[in-house]
Scaffold this motif. Structure first.
Motif, PDB file in Angstrom:
ATOM      1  N   LEU A  30       0.838  -1.197   0.000  1.00 14.22           N
ATOM      2  CA  LEU A  30       0.000   0.000   0.000  1.00 14.22           C
ATOM      3  C   LEU A  30       0.874   1.248   0.000  1.00 14.22           C
ATOM      4  O   LEU A  30       0.746   2.118   0.857  1.00 14.22           O
ATOM      5  CB  LEU A  30      -0.917  -0.024   1.222  1.00 14.22           C
ATOM      6  CG  LEU A  30      -1.760  -1.297   1.378  1.00 14.22           C
ATOM      7  CD1 LEU A  30      -2.423  -1.330   2.735  1.00 14.22           C
ATOM      8  CD2 LEU A  30      -2.779  -1.384   0.262  1.00 14.22           C
ATOM      9  N   ALA A  31       1.771   1.335  -0.975  1.00 18.05           N
ATOM     10  CA  ALA A  31       2.810   2.361  -0.963  1.00 18.05           C
ATOM     11  C   ALA A  31       2.253   3.783  -0.906  1.00 18.05           C
ATOM     12  O   ALA A  31       2.673   4.569  -0.058  1.00 18.05           O
ATOM     13  CB  ALA A  31       3.725   2.206  -2.169  1.00 18.05           C
ATOM     14  N   ASP A  32       1.347   4.138  -1.796  1.00 15.55           N
ATOM     15  CA  ASP A  32       0.846   5.519  -1.812  1.00 15.55           C
ATOM     16  C   ASP A  32       0.218   5.906  -0.480  1.00 15.55           C
ATOM     17  O   ASP A  32       0.515   6.955   0.078  1.00 15.55           O
ATOM     18  CB  ASP A  32      -0.169   5.714  -2.943  1.00 15.55           C
ATOM     19  CG  ASP A  32       0.474   5.674  -4.307  1.00 15.55           C
ATOM     20  OD1 ASP A  32       1.711   5.849  -4.398  1.00 15.55           O
ATOM     21  OD2 ASP A  32      -0.255   5.463  -5.298  1.00 15.55           O
ATOM     22  N   ASP A  33      -0.646   5.042   0.031  1.00 13.81           N
ATOM     23  CA  ASP A  33      -1.300   5.332   1.314  1.00 13.81           C
ATOM     24  C   ASP A  33      -0.291   5.366   2.457  1.00 13.81           C
ATOM     25  O   ASP A  33      -0.350   6.227   3.331  1.00 13.81           O
ATOM     26  CB  ASP A  33      -2.377   4.283   1.606  1.00 13.81           C
ATOM     27  CG  ASP A  33      -3.552   4.365   0.632  1.00 13.81           C
ATOM     28  OD1 ASP A  33      -3.728   5.422  -0.005  1.00 13.81           O
ATOM     29  OD2 ASP A  33      -4.281   3.363   0.509  1.00 13.81           O
ATOM     30  N   ALA A  34       0.630   4.409   2.455  1.00 17.51           N
ATOM     31  CA  ALA A  34       1.610   4.322   3.547  1.00 17.51           C
ATOM     32  C   ALA A  34       2.534   5.525   3.564  1.00 17.51           C
ATOM     33  O   ALA A  34       2.822   6.084   4.617  1.00 17.51           O
ATOM     34  CB  ALA A  34       2.417   3.029   3.417  1.00 17.51           C
ATOM     35  N   ILE A  35       3.013   5.933   2.403  1.00 14.12           N
ATOM     36  CA  ILE A  35       3.920   7.075   2.325  1.00 14.12           C
ATOM     37  C   ILE A  35       3.182   8.360   2.705  1.00 14.12           C
ATOM     38  O   ILE A  35       3.695   9.173   3.462  1.00 14.12           O
ATOM     39  CB  ILE A  35       4.551   7.173   0.923  1.00 14.12           C
ATOM     40  CG1 ILE A  35       5.460   5.957   0.691  1.00 14.12           C
ATOM     41  CG2 ILE A  35       5.332   8.470   0.760  1.00 14.12           C
ATOM     42  CD1 ILE A  35       5.816   5.720  -0.747  1.00 14.12           C
ATOM     43  N   SER A  36       1.964   8.515   2.196  1.00 17.58           N
ATOM     44  CA  SER A  36       1.169   9.707   2.538  1.00 17.58           C
ATOM     45  C   SER A  36       0.893   9.771   4.032  1.00 17.58           C
ATOM     46  O   SER A  36       1.018  10.826   4.646  1.00 17.58           O
ATOM     47  CB  SER A  36      -0.154   9.704   1.774  1.00 17.58           C
ATOM     48  OG  SER A  36       0.081   9.849   0.400  1.00 17.58           O
ATOM     49  N   ALA A  37       0.524   8.635   4.623  1.00 21.18           N
ATOM     50  CA  ALA A  37       0.238   8.611   6.061  1.00 21.18           C
ATOM     51  C   ALA A  37       1.492   8.923   6.866  1.00 21.18           C
ATOM     52  O   ALA A  37       1.448   9.684   7.832  1.00 21.18           O
ATOM     53  CB  ALA A  37      -0.327   7.257   6.463  1.00 21.18           C
ATOM     54  N   ALA A  38       2.619   8.347   6.451  1.00 24.98           N
ATOM     55  CA  ALA A  38       3.866   8.572   7.188  1.00 24.98           C
ATOM     56  C   ALA A  38       4.324  10.019   7.073  1.00 24.98           C
ATOM     57  O   ALA A  38       4.921  10.558   7.999  1.00 24.98           O
ATOM     58  CB  ALA A  38       4.960   7.632   6.685  1.00 24.98           C
ATOM     59  N   GLN A  39       4.040  10.663   5.935  1.00 24.71           N
ATOM     60  CA  GLN A  39       4.466  12.044   5.747  1.00 24.71           C
ATOM     61  C   GLN A  39       3.394  13.047   6.156  1.00 24.71           C
ATOM     62  O   GLN A  39       3.559  14.230   5.920  1.00 24.71           O
ATOM     63  CB  GLN A  39       4.880  12.288   4.292  1.00 24.71           C
ATOM     64  CG  GLN A  39       6.236  11.719   3.974  1.00 24.71           C
ATOM     65  CD  GLN A  39       6.768  12.195   2.640  1.00 24.71           C
ATOM     66  OE1 GLN A  39       6.026  12.516   1.728  1.00 24.71           O
ATOM     67  NE2 GLN A  39       8.080  12.246   2.516  1.00 24.71           N
ATOM     68  N   SER A  40       2.326  12.572   6.797  1.00 23.56           N
ATOM     69  CA  SER A  40       1.241  13.491   7.152  1.00 23.56           C
ATOM     70  C   SER A  40       1.666  14.508   8.211  1.00 23.56           C
ATOM     71  O   SER A  40       1.132  15.603   8.273  1.00 23.56           O
ATOM     72  CB  SER A  40       0.019  12.708   7.631  1.00 23.56           C
ATOM     73  OG  SER A  40       0.333  12.010   8.826  1.00 23.56           O
ATOM     74  N   GLY A  41       2.633  14.158   9.033  1.00 21.25           N
ATOM     75  CA  GLY A  41       3.132  15.108  10.021  1.00 21.25           C
ATOM     76  C   GLY A  41       3.964  16.183   9.350  1.00 21.25           C
ATOM     77  O   GLY A  41       4.725  15.918   8.432  1.00 21.25           O
TER      78      GLY A  41
END
Length: 158
Positions: A30-41
């Motif tokens: 789930l790369a797009d979701d995972a990267i977006s979630a991780a970079q949400s901060g």
């Protein structure tokens, strides 16, 4: 570009993205979701994906997969809690504003340019995250000779 650092800097300037994915790699999970979630901060400057070895059917492939997925990825996941994730090798995603804060050439010319970038980001107050729901799949070397060449080459060029 004559070295890895120059090539990465040129890539970031041309594409406006700060990602490091080797030519033999594909992004899975789930790369797009995972990267977006991780970079949400707002202070997350980089995200490191774990690495899987694609050709892990034979003994050598399984051992490389154990090294990358079994040891390195688990260590990175454990480092999430201590906020000490590092950037290294395949699967790095770096926020463009974080790269720009490091300077016009954020990657050093050292063999460890990815680790250096992680330290530079951390010193500037950026957080680094690991996204365990996604991974980079890369080709493992298939002969002992190739493995030895891959693992000893850095020592020969330092």
């Amino acid at each position: 570009a004559t070295d890895v650092a120059s090539a990465l800097a040129l890539s970031a300037q041309c594409t406006r993205l700060g990602q490091q994915i080797d030519y033999d790699a594909t992004i899975a999970g789930l790369a797009d979701d995972a990267i977006s979630a991780a970079q949400s901060g707002s202070r997350v400057g980089g995200v490191q994906l774990p690495v899987r070895i694609r050709n892990r059917d034979g003994f050598l492939g399984r051992m490389q997969d154990l090294e990358f997925w079994g040891m390195s990825a688990i260590a990175q996941m454990a480092r999430i809690r201590t906020r000490s994730v590092s950037l290294g090798g395949n699967g790095q995603f770096t926020r463009l504003s974080a790269l720009q804060q490091v300077g016009p050439a954020p990657w050093s010319s050292a063999l460890t340019e990815d680790l250096d970038l992680g330290l530079e980001l951390t010193l500037r107050g950026w957080d680094l995250e690991c996204a365990p729901a996604a991974w980079v799949s890369q080709q493992g070397v298939e002969t002992v000779r190739a493995l030895l060449r891959q693992r000893t080459r850095p020592r020969l060029t330092q």
